[in-house]
Every structure is written in structure tokens, then in C-alpha cells.
Design an enzyme around this catalytic site. Structure first.
Site, PDB file in Angstrom:
ATOM      1  N   ASN A 134      60.775  51.771  46.399  1.00 25.66           N
ATOM      2  CA  ASN A 134      60.864  52.434  45.095  1.00 25.66           C
ATOM      3  C   ASN A 134      62.061  51.994  44.260  1.00 25.66           C
ATOM      4  O   ASN A 134      62.205  52.425  43.113  1.00 25.66           O
ATOM      5  CB  ASN A 134      60.921  53.958  45.279  1.00 25.66           C
ATOM      6  CG  ASN A 134      59.582  54.541  45.688  1.00 25.66           C
ATOM      7  OD1 ASN A 134      58.535  54.016  45.324  1.00 25.66           O
ATOM      8  ND2 ASN A 134      59.614  55.624  46.442  1.00 25.66           N
ATOM      9  N   HIS A 177      53.205  55.786  42.217  1.00 26.48           N
ATOM     10  CA  HIS A 177      54.063  55.916  43.397  1.00 26.48           C
ATOM     11  C   HIS A 177      54.220  57.381  43.798  1.00 26.48           C
ATOM     12  O   HIS A 177      54.205  57.708  44.989  1.00 26.48           O
ATOM     13  CB  HIS A 177      55.432  55.299  43.126  1.00 26.48           C
ATOM     14  CG  HIS A 177      55.463  53.812  43.283  1.00 26.48           C
ATOM     15  ND1 HIS A 177      56.411  53.154  44.036  1.00 26.48           N
ATOM     16  CD2 HIS A 177      54.652  52.847  42.779  1.00 26.48           C
ATOM     17  CE1 HIS A 177      56.181  51.851  43.993  1.00 26.48           C
ATOM     18  NE2 HIS A 177      55.129  51.638  43.221  1.00 26.48           N
ATOM     19  N   ARG A 197      53.516  53.327  36.539  1.00 24.70           N
ATOM     20  CA  ARG A 197      53.819  52.978  37.927  1.00 24.70           C
ATOM     21  C   ARG A 197      54.486  54.141  38.640  1.00 24.70           C
ATOM     22  O   ARG A 197      54.237  54.394  39.826  1.00 24.70           O
ATOM     23  CB  ARG A 197      54.723  51.740  37.958  1.00 24.70           C
ATOM     24  CG  ARG A 197      54.964  51.179  39.353  1.00 24.70           C
ATOM     25  CD  ARG A 197      55.606  49.812  39.296  1.00 24.70           C
ATOM     26  NE  ARG A 197      55.858  49.308  40.629  1.00 24.70           N
ATOM     27  CZ  ARG A 197      57.052  48.974  41.103  1.00 24.70           C
ATOM     28  NH1 ARG A 197      58.127  49.098  40.313  1.00 24.70           N
ATOM     29  NH2 ARG A 197      57.198  48.524  42.329  1.00 24.70           N
ATOM     30  N   ASP A 216      44.278  46.350  28.470  1.00 26.21           N
ATOM     31  CA  ASP A 216      42.955  45.794  28.179  1.00 26.21           C
ATOM     32  C   ASP A 216      42.342  45.275  29.477  1.00 26.21           C
ATOM     33  O   ASP A 216      42.864  45.535  30.565  1.00 26.21           O
ATOM     34  CB  ASP A 216      43.050  44.683  27.121  1.00 26.21           C
ATOM     35  CG  ASP A 216      44.082  43.609  27.488  1.00 26.21           C
ATOM     36  OD1 ASP A 216      44.341  43.415  28.701  1.00 26.21           O
ATOM     37  OD2 ASP A 216      44.629  42.968  26.570  1.00 26.21           O
ATOM     38  N   HIS A 238      47.538  46.837  36.314  1.00 20.36           N
ATOM     39  CA  HIS A 238      48.429  45.679  36.374  1.00 20.36           C
ATOM     40  C   HIS A 238      48.394  44.870  35.076  1.00 20.36           C
ATOM     41  O   HIS A 238      49.226  43.983  34.887  1.00 20.36           O
ATOM     42  CB  HIS A 238      48.052  44.784  37.554  1.00 20.36           C
ATOM     43  CG  HIS A 238      48.494  45.325  38.880  1.00 20.36           C
ATOM     44  ND1 HIS A 238      48.128  44.764  40.088  1.00 20.36           N
ATOM     45  CD2 HIS A 238      49.288  46.390  39.191  1.00 20.36           C
ATOM     46  CE1 HIS A 238      48.664  45.450  41.075  1.00 20.36           C
ATOM     47  NE2 HIS A 238      49.375  46.444  40.561  1.00 20.36           N
TER      48      HIS A 238
END
Length: 395
Positions: free
Chosen positions: A159, A132, A128, A319, A259
Site C-alpha cells: 500500500n 485496496h 485505487r 474509456d 487501469h
């Protein structure tokens, strides 16, 4: 048939125009960027204009108004894409450090692996962090800067939820590299390598990383607003946002697959389970059982620091379960679920849900494109000695 074009672009051009009109009839403004790229900007403009002339003469003024609105939206996205294509990507090279720091990838991998086995948060936090960083000022490690005044990128509201383990991973990897090859490898490259390594450590694909980024000289909290995709984005907003970074719709869907190891604070999706609309408390696109599960994990007035996994089945494994969840109505964000509920991206989601290898292949392509966004090379930027501080200090 809306239009019979004169070239081999007929199928794609007709598809685009039909899609625009269909989208407008449903109050949805979108363009399939993959088809724009396949056509090339200038043939597309030519044939779209021909389509426009044809439809004006054939369908009358009411139809014309819809076509003109479609043309306006099309032009907007084309400007974004043509601007991106017109700006030459800085040159990045695989194995760049072979002569000056030949063991850099092994050094980074060792540091990342050690951190990963200390805490499982390392994986999602580092990945992540890379996303960002690239979206705000380009992939230049500006997200890493610590400001004593609390006004650097990492201090911006969007953030503040970045986990400290991501920063720590990069700092430790940089320290290990500096011990062997001082002043050679940028923090931006180390972050890119670390992002690749955490994907592989959680069961995802390993891939070569292009190198040569230099570290940015600017890091301002005030530069962050509007630079990151929001959880309530519509498909049109997602497509245009990613197109601005020369990332196609398929790339965007593949990147969303990250995600699968992500987590989210309850406040980011609470509106979908408690206050969706005046007629429905819960977003009707949510799987009812999943909505009840989210309510249990995120009751009203929950501790704002509580975070829940975005993939409830295999949260620690990289996955294709995320896409399987989307098919079942288990997308946590509106911007997740729209990838399945909208007909344009749905085939890609179904494809990735059924075939993990295809998802992995697409994710590798998309990560390489993301890693080229806004990079500094040559004489731009610097090679920081400490990832959290500019070489000149923080002024």
C-alpha cells in the site's frame, strides 16, 4: 461428446468439464465462475459427479487422473463460491441519507471535483484507494487510518504506492460532510461515493451508490499480505481471488478496465522487459513497440518513484482504450495481458474493446458488487469523526 446430461444444464455442464480438461492439458487451472453461477452450485455438483462417473468408465485410468485433478480444482473454487453465496451480504441502500443528510452526494461531489481540478492524480488515486480498501478488510475505510507507529494498513508494503491525493480527497470530502451533517455519514460511504465521482469526472459512467457501510475498527499492516491481486497473477489465480469476494470473471475483467486511468511504478513490470526468462529478455506476449516504449520510460536502475501510465494513449480518460491495448499486446502487467492471451476471457475483452457502452454497463455492475465486499452495517464498526483516526484513538 464427453457426457449427455439429463437436464437443461447440458451445454453449460459440458462446457465446464471440457474447459477443465483443456485447461489441465495446458497446465492451467481455471473455472469460469460465470457458468458456475448460472448453473447454481448444487446442480453443478450433481452433473459434474455424473460427468466424472461417465468419463471414468469411458476413458480409462489416464483420463481419470486428469478428471480427478479437474474435480479437485473445481471443488476448490466451488467451496469458495458456495461460502461466498452462503454468507448473506449486509444490507446497503441507495439514498440512505435522504432524511438525515439529504445533500451528502452533492457535498462529496463538490469536494471531489475541487480536488480533481487541483491535480489529475486525484482520479486514479481515489479509485485505487477504494479497491485496496475493499479487498483487505472489506469496504470499511480501514485503509484510511493513520498510525503513529507506522503499522496500519496503509503502511503495508503493497500500500505504500497509494498516492496521497486519494487519502486527501476522502479527508476533504469527509470534512465538508461533517460541517453539514456531523456524525452521520461514514468514511467508508464517502470513499465509495468519491470513487464513483472520479470515474464520472474522467469521462466514465455515473451510477447510484448503495450506502450504509460503517467504518472498521481494525487496521493492521500485517493483515494486508496476500489480500491484493498481484501483477504477475495467472488467470486461474485472478479467477479464484475474485471469486473469494463473490465477483465473477466478467466482473473481474470490467474492474480491470479501471487501469485505463491507472499508473504503475516500473518495478511492478520490469521483469517483463528485462528478465522475463532464460530464453527471452522480453515477454514475447508484449507488443515489441510497446516493450521498447516501456524501456525508454523505465530504464534499468530507474528512480523507484517514477510511475508510468497504464494506458499510454488516453491516460486521463476513463474509456475502453485499455481493452483495445490488450488486443494489441499492450497490457502492462501479466495479469492484464492474460485477459486477452487466454481464450476464456478473450471474448469479453474483445467485446469491451469494440463497445465502450458494454464495458461501462459491466463496470457499474462490478463496482456495485465490489462495494458490498465485507461491509460492516448495523451495530458493527463506527461512524468516524475523522477518517484517519478511530474515534477511540489508535491503541
Amino acid at each position: 461428446m464427453l457426457f449427455t446430461p439429463e437436464t437443461d444444464h447440458s451445454t453449460s455442464t459440458q462446457y465446464l468439464v471440457d474447459s477443465f480438461i483443456l485447461g489441465l492439458e495446458h497446465d492451467l487451472y481455471l473455472v469460469d465462475i460465470d457458468h458456475v453461477l448460472a448453473l447454481g452450485a448444487f446442480p453443478f455438483i450433481h452433473h459434474s459427479y455424473s460427468c466424472l462417473k461417465y468419463m471414468i468408465s469411458d476413458e480409462g485410468m489416464a483420463r481419470t487422473l486428469k478428471v480427478m485433478e479437474a474435480w479437485r480444482v473445481t471443488t476448490l473454487v466451488l467451496v469458495v463460491m458456495m461460502t461466498s453465496m452462503g454468507m448473506r451480504e449486509a444490507k446497503l441502500i441507495e439514498n440512505l441519507y435522504d432524511g438525515r443528510c439529504p445533500n451528502v452526494e452533492a457535498i462529496v461531489r463538490q469536494a471531489v471535483t475541487k480536488k480533481f481540478f487541483q491535480t489529475h492524480v486525484t482520479a486514479q488515486a481515489t479509485l485505487r484507494l477504494f479497491f485496496h480498501d475493499c479487498f483487505i478488510q472489506g469496504c470499511d475505510a480501514s485503509i484510511m487510518i493513520f498510525s503513529p507507529r507506522g503499522d496500519a494498513e496503509r503502511d503495508a508494503p503493497d500500500n505504500l504506492s497509494l498516492a496521497g491525493d486519494g487519502f486527501d480527497t476522502v479527508i476533504k470530502a469527509k470534512q465538508a460532510v461533517e460541517a453539514q451533517c456531523p456524525g452521520i455519514v461514514s468514511c467508508a460511504d464517502i470513499l465509495a461515493l468519491a470513487a464513483r465521482d472520479v470515474v464520472a469526472l474522467t469521462g466514465g459512467p455515473s451510477f447510484s451508490v448503495e450506502l450504509g457501510r460503517r467504518d472498521g475498527l481494525v487496521s493492521k499492516a500485517s493483515d494486508v499480505a496476500g489480500k491484493l491481486p498481484e501483477p504477475n497473477f495467472s488467470l486461474a489465480q485472478l479467477v479464484i481471488f475474485f471469486a473469494n469476494h463473490n465477483i465473477t470473471q466478467q466482473d473481474m475483467i470490467a474492474l480491470s478496465g479501471a487501469h485505463t486511468i491507472g499508473v504503475s511504478h516500473c518495478s511492478r513490470f520490469a521483469n517483463r522487459i528485462y528478465n522475463f526468462s532464460s530464453s527471452s529478455q522480453v515477454d514475447p506476449s508484449l507488443n515489441p513497440a510497446y516493450a521498447r516504449q516501456l524501456m525508454l520510460e523505465c530504464p534499468r536502475n530507474v528512480d523507484p518513484t517514477i510511475a508510468v501510465p497504464m494506458d499510454p494513449q488516453t491516460p486521463l480518460s476513463f474509456d475502453n482504450r485499455y481493452f483495445q491495448d490488450l488486443v494489441q499486446g499492450k497490457g502492462m502487467f501479466t495479469s492484464d495481458e492474460v485477459l486477452f492471451t487466454d481464450s476464456a476471457p478473450r471474448p469479453t475483452v474483445v467485446n469491451f474493446a469494440a463497445n465502450q457502452s458494454r464495458f461501462f454497463d459491466a463496470f457499474v455492475v462490478a463496482m456495485k458488487k465490489l462495494g458490498r465486499v465485507g461491509v460492516k452495517t448495523g451495530n458493527e464498526g463506527e461512524i468516524r469523526r475523522d477518517c484517519s483516526v478511530f474515534n477511540s484513538g489508535f491503541s
